[in-house]
Design a protein around this motif. Sequence first.
Motif, PDB file in Angstrom:
ATOM      1  N   VAL A 205      -3.876 -53.110 -12.329  1.00  0.00           N
ATOM      2  CA  VAL A 205      -3.444 -53.642 -13.620  1.00  0.00           C
ATOM      3  C   VAL A 205      -4.628 -53.545 -14.566  1.00  0.00           C
ATOM      4  O   VAL A 205      -5.724 -54.038 -14.260  1.00  0.00           O
ATOM      5  CB  VAL A 205      -2.992 -55.108 -13.525  1.00  0.00           C
ATOM      6  N   PHE A 206      -4.425 -52.911 -15.713  1.00  0.00           N
ATOM      7  CA  PHE A 206      -5.487 -52.745 -16.698  1.00  0.00           C
ATOM      8  C   PHE A 206      -5.115 -53.499 -17.969  1.00  0.00           C
ATOM      9  O   PHE A 206      -3.993 -53.386 -18.459  1.00  0.00           O
ATOM     10  CB  PHE A 206      -5.697 -51.265 -17.019  1.00  0.00           C
ATOM     11  N   HIS A 207      -6.088 -54.253 -18.510  1.00  0.00           N
ATOM     12  CA  HIS A 207      -5.871 -55.050 -19.715  1.00  0.00           C
ATOM     13  C   HIS A 207      -6.742 -54.505 -20.844  1.00  0.00           C
ATOM     14  O   HIS A 207      -7.942 -54.316 -20.672  1.00  0.00           O
ATOM     15  CB  HIS A 207      -6.257 -56.514 -19.490  1.00  0.00           C
ATOM     16  N   LEU A 208      -6.110 -54.282 -21.977  1.00  0.00           N
ATOM     17  CA  LEU A 208      -6.845 -53.925 -23.186  1.00  0.00           C
ATOM     18  C   LEU A 208      -6.797 -55.114 -24.126  1.00  0.00           C
ATOM     19  O   LEU A 208      -5.724 -55.562 -24.529  1.00  0.00           O
ATOM     20  CB  LEU A 208      -6.213 -52.705 -23.855  1.00  0.00           C
ATOM     21  N   ALA A 209      -7.956 -55.659 -24.453  1.00  0.00           N
ATOM     22  CA  ALA A 209      -8.043 -56.789 -25.373  1.00  0.00           C
ATOM     23  C   ALA A 209      -9.291 -56.634 -26.228  1.00  0.00           C
ATOM     24  O   ALA A 209     -10.386 -56.394 -25.703  1.00  0.00           O
ATOM     25  CB  ALA A 209      -8.098 -58.109 -24.608  1.00  0.00           C
ATOM     26  N   GLU A 210      -9.102 -56.754 -27.528  1.00  0.00           N
ATOM     27  CA  GLU A 210     -10.207 -56.615 -28.467  1.00  0.00           C
ATOM     28  C   GLU A 210     -10.974 -55.318 -28.220  1.00  0.00           C
ATOM     29  O   GLU A 210     -12.206 -55.281 -28.212  1.00  0.00           O
ATOM     30  CB  GLU A 210     -11.131 -57.829 -28.384  1.00  0.00           C
ATOM     31  N   SER A 211     -10.187 -54.242 -27.949  1.00  0.00           N
ATOM     32  CA  SER A 211     -10.704 -52.889 -27.755  1.00  0.00           C
ATOM     33  C   SER A 211     -11.537 -52.723 -26.491  1.00  0.00           C
ATOM     34  O   SER A 211     -12.241 -51.718 -26.332  1.00  0.00           O
ATOM     35  CB  SER A 211     -11.530 -52.440 -28.974  1.00  0.00           C
ATOM     36  N   GLN A 212     -11.468 -53.693 -25.569  1.00  0.00           N
ATOM     37  CA  GLN A 212     -12.195 -53.612 -24.310  1.00  0.00           C
ATOM     38  C   GLN A 212     -11.208 -53.644 -23.134  1.00  0.00           C
ATOM     39  O   GLN A 212     -10.253 -54.419 -23.143  1.00  0.00           O
ATOM     40  CB  GLN A 212     -13.191 -54.776 -24.178  1.00  0.00           C
ATOM     41  N   TRP A 213     -11.467 -52.806 -22.118  1.00  0.00           N
ATOM     42  CA  TRP A 213     -10.618 -52.743 -20.937  1.00  0.00           C
ATOM     43  C   TRP A 213     -11.208 -53.553 -19.780  1.00  0.00           C
ATOM     44  O   TRP A 213     -12.414 -53.536 -19.559  1.00  0.00           O
ATOM     45  CB  TRP A 213     -10.455 -51.303 -20.469  1.00  0.00           C
ATOM     46  N   THR A 214     -10.351 -54.269 -19.059  1.00  0.00           N
ATOM     47  CA  THR A 214     -10.713 -54.887 -17.787  1.00  0.00           C
ATOM     48  C   THR A 214      -9.667 -54.469 -16.768  1.00  0.00           C
ATOM     49  O   THR A 214      -8.561 -54.042 -17.118  1.00  0.00           O
ATOM     50  CB  THR A 214     -10.752 -56.425 -17.879  1.00  0.00           C
ATOM     51  N   ALA A 215     -10.006 -54.569 -15.477  1.00  0.00           N
ATOM     52  CA  ALA A 215      -9.114 -54.098 -14.428  1.00  0.00           C
ATOM     53  C   ALA A 215      -8.944 -55.148 -13.340  1.00  0.00           C
ATOM     54  O   ALA A 215      -9.878 -55.882 -13.012  1.00  0.00           O
ATOM     55  CB  ALA A 215      -9.648 -52.804 -13.817  1.00  0.00           C
TER      56      ALA A 215
END
Length: 329
Positions: free
Chosen positions: A240-250
């Motif tokens: 699952v990848f999250h894009l928030a405030e132009s930053q990705w976390t996994a």
Amino acid sequence: MSEKTSTTRRTMLQGIGASLAVGGFSGLTTAAEAEWTTAKTGTDSSLYDVEYTNAGAYAVGAGGVVLERGPTQWTKIVDGGPTGNGNSLYGSDVTDDGDALWFVGSSGAIGEYAVRTGNLNDHSAPMDNTNNYNDVAVTGETGSANVYVAGDSGKIYYSFENGETGTWNYVTPGSGSAIQAIDFHGPRSGHAVDGNGKVFATDDGTTWNPVGLQDANVNFYGVDSDGDGEATVVGGGGMVFHLAESQWTADSTGDKSLLDVEVEDGDGYVVGGGGTVYSVDTTAAKFDELAGSWTAEATPVGQNLKAVVRGPNGAPDVTVGAGGTVLEK
């Protein structure tokens, strides 16, 4: 999570949910039971997508079937798809007013079903294209919707005039790899993912720009677009990848491929192979705090689950999949 555009489908569903929750679901599983149970469908056709409308929940699947959630079971209301040729339906979406269900599938199939009247309009093969279509996103109201279709040829076909003949155009966001999923958070703003591990964003419905994840090393299968610079993407290897405030976390949820995602205001699901369901429930003010918050949920099936939708205002959450599987919570 950022504030949604007031005319989006999700905002609309919050309003129609009140009527759905009153008297429309007797004899079926309700959300109050807080567990996933199997619903009767009367079909063994694989189901690929599910949506809520003003008339309740609908699922689409193999052979062009469209199922409607009735008072005691899910009932087939369309067989053979919009053309009657039996083309499988892989994606669906609903207009902002909740009155029209759109679906797309193989051999250029595109249909628009009026849930109040039962009328089915055929918009298939735009620009004489008969490639397979994997997903559809619709914004706006019935009769004047913006329609975006994810093509297996790597193109996104779009019409700003309700899919009428002669109003279609297309764009190829990436290298030509199949567009696997598409979702919009505003009338002309959304995200799409392709088969080459790329994520794209648009704010005008016509121009798509890559927004990262070149080194994810997994295939992408689903996307939930939640705002400018905010999205959730799911794919192979339980990622699952999250894009928030132009930053990705996994996040990693395990080894089962994840095929769909639905998240709003820190609440939602991912679903996938082998009956996999993970939920997230957080009051996090920031969208990126969803990372690390996924919890496995027990399901009574081992079939692949291909799509999930949250029930509005007390209506059941629903996930659908292989072999005519429908689970409700």
